[in-house]
Scaffold this motif. Structure first.
Motif, mmCIF file in Angstrom:
data_model
loop_
_atom_site.group_PDB
_atom_site.id
_atom_site.type_symbol
_atom_site.label_atom_id
_atom_site.label_comp_id
_atom_site.label_asym_id
_atom_site.label_seq_id
_atom_site.Cartn_x
_atom_site.Cartn_y
_atom_site.Cartn_z
ATOM 1 N N ILE A 115 12.401 -0.445 -12.636
ATOM 2 C CA ILE A 115 11.747 0.671 -11.978
ATOM 3 C C ILE A 115 12.424 1.338 -10.743
ATOM 4 O O ILE A 115 12.685 0.322 -9.890
ATOM 5 C CB ILE A 115 10.276 0.778 -12.185
ATOM 6 C CG1 ILE A 115 9.825 0.550 -13.327
ATOM 7 C CG2 ILE A 115 9.877 1.780 -11.298
ATOM 8 C CD1 ILE A 115 8.358 0.210 -13.483
ATOM 9 N N ASP A 116 12.908 2.495 -10.541
ATOM 10 C CA ASP A 116 13.235 3.180 -9.265
ATOM 11 C C ASP A 116 11.983 3.595 -8.530
ATOM 12 O O ASP A 116 11.333 4.443 -8.953
ATOM 13 C CB ASP A 116 14.255 4.214 -9.563
ATOM 14 C CG ASP A 116 14.672 4.758 -8.081
ATOM 15 O OD1 ASP A 116 14.408 4.158 -6.905
ATOM 16 O OD2 ASP A 116 15.517 5.532 -8.214
ATOM 17 N N SER A 117 11.467 2.669 -7.505
ATOM 18 C CA SER A 117 10.452 2.999 -6.762
ATOM 19 C C SER A 117 10.673 3.519 -5.171
ATOM 20 O O SER A 117 9.733 3.710 -4.647
ATOM 21 C CB SER A 117 9.654 1.755 -6.593
ATOM 22 O OG SER A 117 10.303 0.968 -5.641
ATOM 23 N N SER A 118 12.139 4.163 -5.241
ATOM 24 C CA SER A 118 12.294 4.753 -3.865
ATOM 25 C C SER A 118 11.463 5.839 -3.636
ATOM 26 O O SER A 118 11.474 6.533 -2.448
ATOM 27 C CB SER A 118 13.956 4.812 -3.689
ATOM 28 O OG SER A 118 14.341 5.788 -5.005
ATOM 29 N N GLN A 119 11.309 6.934 -4.474
ATOM 30 C CA GLN A 119 10.279 7.867 -4.396
ATOM 31 C C GLN A 119 8.735 7.741 -4.774
ATOM 32 O O GLN A 119 8.206 8.792 -4.873
ATOM 33 C CB GLN A 119 10.967 9.048 -5.323
ATOM 34 C CG GLN A 119 12.433 9.386 -4.913
ATOM 35 C CD GLN A 119 12.579 9.616 -3.537
ATOM 36 O OE1 GLN A 119 12.003 10.450 -2.821
ATOM 37 N NE2 GLN A 119 13.674 9.222 -2.796
ATOM 38 N N ALA A 120 8.466 6.405 -4.851
ATOM 39 C CA ALA A 120 6.827 6.352 -5.225
ATOM 40 C C ALA A 120 5.900 6.729 -4.086
ATOM 41 O O ALA A 120 6.394 7.017 -3.126
ATOM 42 C CB ALA A 120 6.896 4.741 -5.516
ATOM 43 N N PHE A 121 4.567 6.867 -4.652
ATOM 44 C CA PHE A 121 3.576 7.182 -3.625
ATOM 45 C C PHE A 121 2.474 6.176 -3.915
ATOM 46 O O PHE A 121 2.580 5.362 -4.989
ATOM 47 C CB PHE A 121 3.069 8.680 -4.139
ATOM 48 C CG PHE A 121 3.617 9.472 -3.623
ATOM 49 C CD1 PHE A 121 3.326 10.185 -2.495
ATOM 50 C CD2 PHE A 121 4.894 10.320 -4.307
ATOM 51 C CE1 PHE A 121 4.068 11.473 -2.081
ATOM 52 C CE2 PHE A 121 5.517 11.224 -3.802
ATOM 53 C CZ PHE A 121 5.161 11.772 -2.634
ATOM 54 N N PHE A 122 1.661 5.994 -3.014
ATOM 55 C CA PHE A 122 0.872 4.750 -2.802
ATOM 56 C C PHE A 122 -0.408 5.344 -2.388
ATOM 57 O O PHE A 122 -0.512 6.076 -1.527
ATOM 58 C CB PHE A 122 1.141 3.502 -1.887
ATOM 59 C CG PHE A 122 1.434 3.821 -0.449
ATOM 60 C CD1 PHE A 122 0.155 3.450 0.216
ATOM 61 C CD2 PHE A 122 2.551 4.190 -0.088
ATOM 62 C CE1 PHE A 122 0.288 3.696 1.660
ATOM 63 C CE2 PHE A 122 2.667 4.584 1.449
ATOM 64 C CZ PHE A 122 1.618 4.172 2.175
ATOM 65 N N ARG A 123 -1.537 4.554 -2.643
ATOM 66 C CA ARG A 123 -2.979 4.959 -1.925
ATOM 67 C C ARG A 123 -3.401 3.446 -1.652
ATOM 68 O O ARG A 123 -3.422 2.606 -2.356
ATOM 69 C CB ARG A 123 -3.920 5.622 -3.214
ATOM 70 C CG ARG A 123 -3.559 7.048 -3.352
ATOM 71 C CD ARG A 123 -4.378 7.493 -4.731
ATOM 72 N NE ARG A 123 -3.999 8.840 -5.067
ATOM 73 C CZ ARG A 123 -4.824 9.860 -4.967
ATOM 74 N NH1 ARG A 123 -5.926 9.823 -4.439
ATOM 75 N NH2 ARG A 123 -4.142 10.919 -5.232
#
Length: 159
Positions: free
Chosen positions: A67-75
């Motif tokens: 999984i490419d998480s380089s553009q992920a968002f978090f809460r």
């Protein structure tokens, strides 16, 4: 001949088991491993739970290598969605570089969040992309596990 081998082994030491002692502590899903080097006196520690690990004032969440998480968002605890790139400078100060992995997936499927952001959080939700459902990571006992590791001899620089 046997005596010579025994003498040589005693001069060299008995290997890693004699030089490094390790003990584990468990707090909920968190496991701390405290390793002491008897020769140098150095203590190194690891603190992990499922797909989360703690390194140099940073929690690293593993979403999977593919999984490419380089553009992920978090809460954090249901708060507003934020880009994983937001704490990039602070992460780099702690030695975690978002774009240093394989060319086809520089994130390596990991998201790093500085401890200062998540220290008192109960949960962190991360969505790698609109194609992936969010994953919820439980941090409810992290502070307790970190405290237990420090009581066992871990210092901030040991992780």
């Amino acid at each position: 001949m046997l005596a010579a081998v025994a003498l040589a082994l005693s001069m060299l030491g008995s290997g890693d088991d004699a030089q490094i002692s390790a003990r584990s502590l468990k707090v909920g899903d968190w496991t701390a491993v405290v390793r002491s080097d008897r020769f140098t006196g150095e203590i190194t520690c690891s603190l992990k739970a499922h797909a989360i690990s703690f390194h140099r004032d940073t929690l690293v969440f593993n979403l999977g290598r593919e999984i490419d998480s380089s553009q992920a968002f978090f809460r954090i605890d249901g708060g507003p969605a934020r880009s994983v790139r937001e704490p990039q400078l602070q992460n780099e100060t702690h030695g975690f570089f978002l774009d240093s992995g394989p060319v086809d997936n520089p994130s390596g499927g990991r998201v790093a969040l500085p401890l200062a952001l998540v220290q008192d959080a109960k949960q962190v939700m991360i969505r790698a992309s609109p194609r992936h459902p969010p994953r919820i990571f439980d941090l409810a006992r992290f502070s307790e596990a970190l405290s237990a590791a420090k009581t066992a001899g871990c210092k901030d620089q040991s992780f």
